[in-house]
Motif scaffolding. Structure first.
Motif, mmCIF file in Angstrom:
data_model
loop_
_atom_site.group_PDB
_atom_site.id
_atom_site.type_symbol
_atom_site.label_atom_id
_atom_site.label_comp_id
_atom_site.label_asym_id
_atom_site.label_seq_id
_atom_site.Cartn_x
_atom_site.Cartn_y
_atom_site.Cartn_z
ATOM 1 N N ILE A 31 0.837 -1.206 0.000
ATOM 2 C CA ILE A 31 0.000 0.000 0.000
ATOM 3 C C ILE A 31 0.870 1.253 0.000
ATOM 4 C CG2 ILE A 31 -1.617 1.346 1.387
ATOM 5 C CD1 ILE A 31 -2.851 -1.321 2.293
ATOM 6 N N SER A 32 1.922 1.265 0.820
ATOM 7 C CA SER A 32 2.800 2.429 0.860
ATOM 8 C C SER A 32 3.485 2.642 -0.484
ATOM 9 C CB SER A 32 3.842 2.265 1.965
ATOM 10 O OG SER A 32 4.770 1.233 1.654
ATOM 11 N N GLY A 33 3.867 1.555 -1.151
ATOM 12 C CA GLY A 33 4.472 1.687 -2.477
ATOM 13 C C GLY A 33 3.498 2.236 -3.499
ATOM 14 N N MET A 34 2.241 1.790 -3.451
ATOM 15 C CA MET A 34 1.226 2.294 -4.374
ATOM 16 C C MET A 34 0.992 3.789 -4.173
ATOM 17 S SD MET A 34 -1.523 -0.837 -4.193
ATOM 18 C CE MET A 34 -2.765 0.090 -5.068
ATOM 19 N N GLN A 40 2.131 -1.429 -10.498
ATOM 20 C CA GLN A 40 1.596 -2.764 -10.776
ATOM 21 C C GLN A 40 2.237 -3.825 -9.890
ATOM 22 O OE1 GLN A 40 2.398 -3.028 -14.985
ATOM 23 N NE2 GLN A 40 0.375 -2.248 -15.549
ATOM 24 N N ALA A 41 3.563 -3.709 -9.671
ATOM 25 C CA ALA A 41 4.247 -4.687 -8.832
ATOM 26 C C ALA A 41 3.733 -4.643 -7.398
ATOM 27 C CB ALA A 41 5.756 -4.438 -8.868
ATOM 28 N N ASN A 42 3.453 -3.437 -6.900
ATOM 29 C CA ASN A 42 2.939 -3.322 -5.534
ATOM 30 C C ASN A 42 1.518 -3.861 -5.420
ATOM 31 O OD1 ASN A 42 4.759 -1.701 -3.473
ATOM 32 N ND2 ASN A 42 5.126 -0.834 -5.487
ATOM 33 N N THR A 43 0.720 -3.697 -6.454
ATOM 34 C CA THR A 43 -0.619 -4.311 -6.424
ATOM 35 C C THR A 43 -0.501 -5.830 -6.433
ATOM 36 O OG1 THR A 43 -0.809 -4.226 -8.855
ATOM 37 C CG2 THR A 43 -1.654 -2.343 -7.610
ATOM 38 N N ARG A 44 0.515 -6.343 -7.118
ATOM 39 C CA ARG A 44 0.725 -7.801 -7.143
ATOM 40 C C ARG A 44 1.119 -8.321 -5.764
ATOM 41 N NH1 ARG A 44 -1.147 -12.274 -9.282
ATOM 42 N NH2 ARG A 44 0.438 -13.921 -9.398
ATOM 43 N N ILE A 45 1.889 -7.527 -5.015
ATOM 44 C CA ILE A 45 2.242 -7.916 -3.649
ATOM 45 C C ILE A 45 0.987 -8.080 -2.806
ATOM 46 C CG2 ILE A 45 3.331 -7.091 -1.522
ATOM 47 C CD1 ILE A 45 5.459 -5.783 -3.258
ATOM 48 N N ILE A 46 0.053 -7.122 -2.939
ATOM 49 C CA ILE A 46 -1.185 -7.191 -2.165
ATOM 50 C C ILE A 46 -2.012 -8.390 -2.583
ATOM 51 C CG2 ILE A 46 -3.349 -5.978 -1.678
ATOM 52 C CD1 ILE A 46 -1.828 -3.368 -1.977
ATOM 53 N N THR A 47 -2.083 -8.641 -3.884
ATOM 54 C CA THR A 47 -2.856 -9.787 -4.383
ATOM 55 C C THR A 47 -2.272 -11.100 -3.886
ATOM 56 O OG1 THR A 47 -3.447 -8.545 -6.369
ATOM 57 C CG2 THR A 47 -3.711 -10.929 -6.446
#
Length: 264
Positions: A9-12, A243-250
């Motif tokens: 979240i912080s990265g996004m 996109q990579a940070n959203t992938r971390i959350i997923t």
């Protein structure tokens, strides 16, 4: 497990801010005197699982074990490099070559700008597109040119000369240039203007070419220092980071779902 989600979240949030700055840069690619912005990041506090220890008589030293908690916005900087030059052949279009800014007298006090597209109002005062007066090298007096003046010329040192109604050459006015010890500390105020802040230092208003101030080129404008190729590259990088940070959350959510399903 939740630490990775909060880090994502912080990265996004950080990359969203970076995209906002990039979008503003691209929107102002043709804005005269515009200075591009740059975003920097910092890591957040790390959670220490085991601390460091020094060597003893029978054992070597041990490094600390830490888990990072994400990233945060470090700064949003204004890059005050020289912008691209555009020739206009209009004598009241002025370009600064070097350090410094034009001084404007506004209803709220003095403001500063690198945008040199100036005009004459009905009283003969030199003003910018918002009607703010261009100030002379004394830091106070607005510059004026009589209605019957011809052959207006502005020299490199800021001297404004013209031929009056009696065919006399008049050159008793000089454009002022404000130099700051830290121009990156100036605050943008909209309309291509900047305001002095506690961290910019006080404005040192002098004639062009004096005390390290810029020289003036008449008949040209300093355009934005935004490089579209660089901005597009930064935009792709920011997009991929988002996109990579959203992938971390997923991925973290999928692992949590697996833990929930263990009960079944």
């Amino acid at each position: 497990m939740l630490r990775s989600m909060y880090a994502g979240i912080s990265g996004m949030k950080g990359f969203q801010t970076k995209l906002d700055v990039i979008g503003n840069n691209i929107a102002n690619v043709n804005t005269a005197g515009f200075k591009k912005g740059r975003v920097t990041f910092q890591d957040l506090l790390s959670q220490t699982t085991t601390g460091a220890s020094g060597p003893t008589d029978d054992r070597g030293g041990v490094n600390p074990s830490q888990v990072g908690l994400g990233s945060q916005l470090g700064s949003i900087d204004d890059i005050h490099t020289q912008g691209f030059s555009q020739t206009t052949s209009n004598p009241l279009d002025l370009q600064l070559e070097g350090d410094g800014m034009f001084v404007l007298e506004t209803p709220n006090g003095q403001a500063y700008t690198r945008s040199g597209n100036f005009y004459l109002d009905t009283d003969g005062s030199i003003v910018n597109s918002d009607g703010y007066y261009l100030v002379g090298s004394d830091g106070n007096s607005p510059l004026t040119i009589p209605d019957d003046a011809t052959s207006i010329n502005i020299q490199k040192d800021g001297t404004v000369s013209y031929v009056d109604g009696q065919n006399n050459v008049v050159n008793d006015q000089q454009i002022g240039v404000a130099v700051f010890s830290n121009p990156a500390g100036l605050q943008k105020d909209g309309g291509n203007t900047y305001l002095e802040t506690d961290n910019s230092g006080e404005a040192n208003i002098a004639a062009p070419e004096a005390n390290g101030a810029a020289t003036i080129v008449s008949g040209a404008l300093e355009m934005s220092n935004v490089d579209l190729a660089e901005e597009f590259t930064e935009m792709i990088t920011a997009q991929r980071g988002f996109q990579a940070n959203t992938r971390i959350i997923t991925t973290s959510d999928e692992i949590l779902q697996e833990l929930v399903n263990l009960k079944r």
